[in-house]
Scaffold this active site. Structure first.
Site, PDB file in Angstrom:
ATOM      1  N   GLN A  88      -1.256 -14.255   4.724  1.00 23.34           N
ATOM      2  CA  GLN A  88      -1.909 -13.479   5.156  1.00 23.34           C
ATOM      3  C   GLN A  88      -4.081 -13.929   4.486  1.00 23.34           C
ATOM      4  O   GLN A  88      -3.738 -14.842   3.210  1.00 23.34           O
ATOM      5  CB  GLN A  88      -2.390 -12.029   4.616  1.00 23.34           C
ATOM      6  CG  GLN A  88      -1.380 -11.195   5.090  1.00 23.34           C
ATOM      7  CD  GLN A  88      -1.461  -9.432   5.212  1.00 23.34           C
ATOM      8  OE1 GLN A  88      -0.706  -8.982   4.455  1.00 23.34           O
ATOM      9  NE2 GLN A  88      -2.222  -9.078   6.645  1.00 23.34           N
TER      10      GLN A  88
ATOM     11  N   ALA B  98      -9.095  -5.768   8.315  1.00 24.83           N
ATOM     12  CA  ALA B  98      -9.273  -4.650   7.490  1.00 24.83           C
ATOM     13  C   ALA B  98     -10.259  -5.688   6.411  1.00 24.83           C
ATOM     14  O   ALA B  98     -11.444  -4.968   6.172  1.00 24.83           O
ATOM     15  CB  ALA B  98      -8.558  -3.410   7.173  1.00 24.83           C
ATOM     16  N   ASP B  99      -8.978  -5.982   5.507  1.00 21.00           N
ATOM     17  CA  ASP B  99      -9.917  -6.615   4.381  1.00 21.00           C
ATOM     18  C   ASP B  99     -10.572  -7.889   4.884  1.00 21.00           C
ATOM     19  O   ASP B  99     -12.312  -7.688   4.193  1.00 21.00           O
ATOM     20  CB  ASP B  99      -8.472  -7.411   3.284  1.00 21.00           C
ATOM     21  CG  ASP B  99      -7.486  -5.896   2.720  1.00 21.00           C
ATOM     22  OD1 ASP B  99      -8.440  -4.986   2.438  1.00 21.00           O
ATOM     23  OD2 ASP B  99      -7.010  -6.060   3.023  1.00 21.00           O
TER      24      ASP B  99
ATOM     25  N   HIS C  67       0.624  -0.927  -0.120  1.00 17.24           N
ATOM     26  CA  HIS C  67      -0.271   0.464  -0.146  1.00 17.24           C
ATOM     27  C   HIS C  67       0.981   1.406   0.500  1.00 17.24           C
ATOM     28  O   HIS C  67       0.208   2.370  -0.004  1.00 17.24           O
ATOM     29  CB  HIS C  67      -0.739  -0.126   1.402  1.00 17.24           C
ATOM     30  CG  HIS C  67      -2.284  -1.112   1.375  1.00 17.24           C
ATOM     31  ND1 HIS C  67      -2.805  -1.330   0.525  1.00 17.24           N
ATOM     32  CD2 HIS C  67      -1.886  -2.038   2.381  1.00 17.24           C
ATOM     33  CE1 HIS C  67      -3.614  -2.378   0.570  1.00 17.24           C
ATOM     34  NE2 HIS C  67      -3.833  -2.669   1.824  1.00 17.24           N
TER      35      HIS C  67
END
Length: 259
Positions: A152, A179-180, A49
């Protein structure tokens, strides 16, 4: 000088917990000894990111070779050139985002491990060796044993295939992306939702069965306390900008209280 041994891997294999933090905007390699001086087990450079370039990453990796603290990189995607090149630059492990299937996990292992475990192209890294000469077999054996592979789980599909992912040989740790995962579940940001907590516990359970370290990225110490007590062992806490903003806010509130 010997090739660096992963203290993070050693601790996780012994059932201990490791705590790291994420760097997003700090670009000076001096961030490595600064974080090491405080005793972090690892720092994670987030290239998924953020805008780290290869020269900056190489400088971070070279300096990390002089510290016991590990330096990991989260790559933007699970592409061979992004994974293998980052290890050649000198990353001591990779965090792979959005892993959803065993097939993806097996491709990660093929890309990050040398033969006979994988198909990674052989090139002895000057950064990794600090320009010392090493026999190829010694170097590749070291890399297969010491470099970390962290996947992840960030989606419902990943959770549905959790057992297959965790059972894939070569996976060292899981790092849940709350979050995702919450966004994919349709409950964005609700990390205390029962469905999220159920997913966290299932990751811990399956990781314990297969000898993989369960982990998560959290920004709240109360949440860390809770999930560490429940068995999370690879815990990434907060990130550089939040540390600065939190400290600045606290300091400024105190300063303004003086009148």
């Amino acid at each position: 000088m010997n090739l660096k041994i992963s203290k993070v891997k050693q601790k996780l294999k012994n059932g201990e917990a490791c705590f790291g933090t994420m760097l997003r905007i700090l670009k000076s390699p001096q961030a490595v000894p600064m974080c090491a001086s405080e005793g972090w087990d690892y720092v994670l450079l987030d290239t998924e990111h953020n805008d780290y370039d290869y020269e900056t990453l190489g400088n971070f990796c070279a300096l990390a070779k002089y510290e016991e603290m590990a330096l990991f990189v989260r790559v933007p995607d699970k592409l061979y050139h992004q994974m293998a090149q980052m290890l050649d630059i000198g990353a001591e492990g990779l965090v792979l985002p959005q892993v959803k299937t065993r097939e993806e996990t097996e491709r990660i292992i093929r890309s990050t491990k040398y033969a006979p475990l994988g198909k990674r192209g052989v090139s002895i890294s000057s950064t990794v060796t600090l320009f010392r000469d090493y026999d190829i077999e010694i170097y590749t054996t070291w890399a297969n044993e010491e470099l970390m592979t962290v996947v992840q789980i960030e989606s419902e599909e990943g959770m549905a295939n959790l057992v297959d992912i965790v059972a894939t040989p070569g996976v060292d740790a899981i790092m849940i992306g709350p979050a995702d995962l919450s966004d994919d579940m349709g409950i964005p940001g609700q990390i205390h939702h029962p469905r999220m907590e159920s997913a966290f516990r299932e990751v811990i359970r399956q990781c314990d069965i297969y000898g993989v370290a369960p982990g998560i990225h959290l920004n709240n110490l109360d949440d860390v306390k809770k999930w560490r007590a429940e068995g999370m062992r690879f815990i990434t806490y907060s990130y550089d900008t939040k540390f600065f903003k939190d400290a600045s806010r606290e300091a400024l509130q105190s300063l303004r209280s003086f009148g």
